[in-house]
Design an enzyme around this catalytic site. Structure first.
Site, PDB file in Angstrom:
ATOM      1  N   ASP A  67       8.477  -4.470   3.253  1.00  0.00           N
ATOM      2  CA  ASP A  67       7.468  -5.034   2.345  1.00  0.00           C
ATOM      3  C   ASP A  67       6.587  -3.931   1.785  1.00  0.00           C
ATOM      4  O   ASP A  67       6.014  -4.073   0.704  1.00  0.00           O
ATOM      5  CB  ASP A  67       6.628  -6.074   3.073  1.00  0.00           C
ATOM      6  CG  ASP A  67       7.457  -7.313   3.396  1.00  0.00           C
ATOM      7  OD1 ASP A  67       8.119  -7.326   4.451  1.00  0.00           O
ATOM      8  OD2 ASP A  67       7.475  -8.234   2.563  1.00  0.00           O
TER       9      ASP A  67
ATOM     10  N   CYS B 169      14.975 -10.880   9.753  1.00  0.00           N
ATOM     11  CA  CYS B 169      14.379 -11.548   8.590  1.00  0.00           C
ATOM     12  C   CYS B 169      15.385 -11.713   7.450  1.00  0.00           C
ATOM     13  O   CYS B 169      16.595 -11.745   7.675  1.00  0.00           O
ATOM     14  CB  CYS B 169      13.104 -10.860   8.127  1.00  0.00           C
ATOM     15  SG  CYS B 169      12.062 -11.986   7.150  1.00  0.00           S
TER      16      CYS B 169
ATOM     17  N   ALA C 184      10.051  -9.527  -0.596  1.00  0.00           N
ATOM     18  CA  ALA C 184       9.224  -8.627  -1.399  1.00  0.00           C
ATOM     19  C   ALA C 184       9.751  -8.403  -2.816  1.00  0.00           C
ATOM     20  O   ALA C 184       8.978  -8.338  -3.780  1.00  0.00           O
ATOM     21  CB  ALA C 184       9.087  -7.300  -0.653  1.00  0.00           C
TER      22      ALA C 184
HETATM   23  P1  RI2 Z   1      13.483  -8.052   0.219  1.00  0.00           P
HETATM   24  C1  RI2 Z   1      10.171 -10.347   3.586  1.00  0.00           C
HETATM   25  O1  RI2 Z   1       8.908 -10.889   3.733  1.00  0.00           O
HETATM   26  C2  RI2 Z   1      10.715  -9.772   4.877  1.00  0.00           C
HETATM   27  O2  RI2 Z   1       9.766  -9.076   5.636  1.00  0.00           O
HETATM   28  C3  RI2 Z   1      11.782  -8.890   4.308  1.00  0.00           C
HETATM   29  O3  RI2 Z   1      12.296  -7.982   5.240  1.00  0.00           O
HETATM   30  C4  RI2 Z   1      10.991  -8.231   3.192  1.00  0.00           C
HETATM   31  O4  RI2 Z   1      10.224  -9.289   2.636  1.00  0.00           O
HETATM   32  C5  RI2 Z   1      11.781  -7.556   2.145  1.00  0.00           C
HETATM   33  O5  RI2 Z   1      12.634  -8.471   1.496  1.00  0.00           O
HETATM   34  P2  RI2 Z   1       8.586 -12.460   3.430  1.00  0.00           P
HETATM   35  O6  RI2 Z   1       8.190 -12.534   1.973  1.00  0.00           O
HETATM   36  O7  RI2 Z   1      12.536  -7.626  -0.856  1.00  0.00           O
HETATM   37  O8  RI2 Z   1       9.809 -13.286   3.747  1.00  0.00           O
HETATM   38  O9  RI2 Z   1      14.398  -6.916   0.638  1.00  0.00           O
HETATM   39  O10 RI2 Z   1       7.412 -12.775   4.315  1.00  0.00           O
HETATM   40  O11 RI2 Z   1      14.251  -9.291  -0.160  1.00  0.00           O
END
Ligand code: RI2
Length: 324
Positions: free
Chosen positions: A214, A145, A34
């Site tokens: 997110d 994740c 995100a």
């Molecule tokens: P940061 C990701 O989504 C995951 O759900 C993760 O926990 C969240 O974004 C936040 O990530 P995806 O884009 O902003 O991989 O903390 O589907 O890095």
């Protein structure tokens, strides 16, 4: 942007990227997370300003608003993306409404984009510091994740000498947990990967759970990668506290007015191979990639402005609205 052997995307500063490329990289998940996608979108707005010749105020304003709309639409769930774009474009709009020249509006937009990227990266340090303190010496922490905010907490706890052990759920279907494990292992942490369905078995060995976000709703519910709400439920059952790490631009203001977060559903080929899908055309595949963890299963939310209980999400949202 740099890639490591397992392709961990980073956006560790303002990136030189045009809007169309940023849009497709976000949509195809070549850049995910995100925070990263918000920084990439802000970078693309800066790039747009630097490469447009238009000296007509009206035309520039209308065009950049269209570019912002395109970027916002690249992925539906992570509210950091529209919030990041809106925070940058709020400066554009302010300058335009004040009757400034096209050059001044451009300058205001560039500054706002740079500031957003800077603040986003700076937030990790603070989240790490505040969240890291909440982890005790010798804790085993389970995570899911690939969240840079959650990783900041874990790295900080490690750097504070707390001797933590980390369990990473691998996070099907795209296995982002492997990226988290690789990053933390490179940092010197003690890391174990488990399959997602082993979470209940291992949460009993954990002292704390940490996840990213997110989107955070006004009631403090956290939208995060699919499987987070299951991890939170089993953690709650085992009396293991869950800390969500979220920059304030991940709070979703529209939830104050009744909107719900749209849950992105991705392609079936992320779950089953094309051969399998061809061989069994009658099997339906569902692939929602996020879920909602209710506030009662969350202990605290760590933001760069401090640690809050989920019940205080509306206070963050009130401040955020003023930036947009
Ligand atoms: P940061 C990701 O989504 C995951 O759900 C993760 O926990 C969240 O974004 C936040 O990530 P995806 O884009 O902003 O991989 O903390 O589907 O890095």
């Amino acid at each position: 942007m740099t890639d490591d052997p397992i392709n961990i995307p980073t956006v560790s500063g303002v990136v030189d990227i045009d809007v169309d490329t940023a849009y497709s990289q976000i949509k195809d998940m070549r850049i995910h997370g995100a925070g990263r996608i918000a920084r990439l979108a802000a970078s693309a707005l800066k790039n747009y300003v630097e490469n447009t010749n238009s000296s007509d105020r009206e035309q520039f304003y209308n065009n950049i608003m269209k570019e912002g709309k395109k970027l916002r639409s690249a992925r539906p769930t992570a509210v950091s993306l529209p919030n990041g774009v809106n925070i940058v474009l709020a400066s554009t709009r302010k300058s335009y409404n004040a009757g400034e020249s096209s050059d001044n509006i451009k300058e205001a937009t560039i500054k706002a984009a740079e500031q957003f990227v800077h603040n986003s990266l700076d937030a990790y340090n603070k989240i790490g510091e505040y969240g890291g303190k909440r982890i005790r010496n010798g804790d085993t922490v389970i995570t899911i994740c690939n969240s840079e905010a959650a990783i900041s907490v874990l790295k900080a706890a490690h750097d504070m000498g707390k001797g933590i052990k980390i369990i990473c759920c691998e996070t099907r279907p795209l296995f982002q947990g492997h990226k988290t494990a690789a990053t933390l292992s490179k940092h010197g942490c003690d890391v174990t990967i488990i399959i997602d369905s082993a979470a209940r078995r291992f949460v009993e060995k954990a002292d704390r759970a940490v996840c990213g976000a997110d989107a955070v709703a006004v009631n403090g519910a956290v939208v995060n990668k699919i499987g987070t709400s299951q991890l939170a439920a089993v953690a709650h059952e085992a009396r293991v506290k869950l800390m969500a790490a979220a920059e304030t631009y991940k709070f979703y203001a529209d939830t104050m007015y009744g909107e719900l977060t749209e849950i992105e559903e991705r392609d079936a080929t992320e779950v089953c191979s094309e051969e399998y899908l061809k061989a069994y055309p009658n099997i339906k595949i569902r692939n929602p990639v996020f879920d909602v963890t209710p506030p009662e299963n969350i202990d605290v939310i760590v933001t760069e402005k401090g640690i809050i209980p989920p019940s205080a999400a509306s206070l963050v949202i009130k401040d955020l609205i003023e930036l947009m």
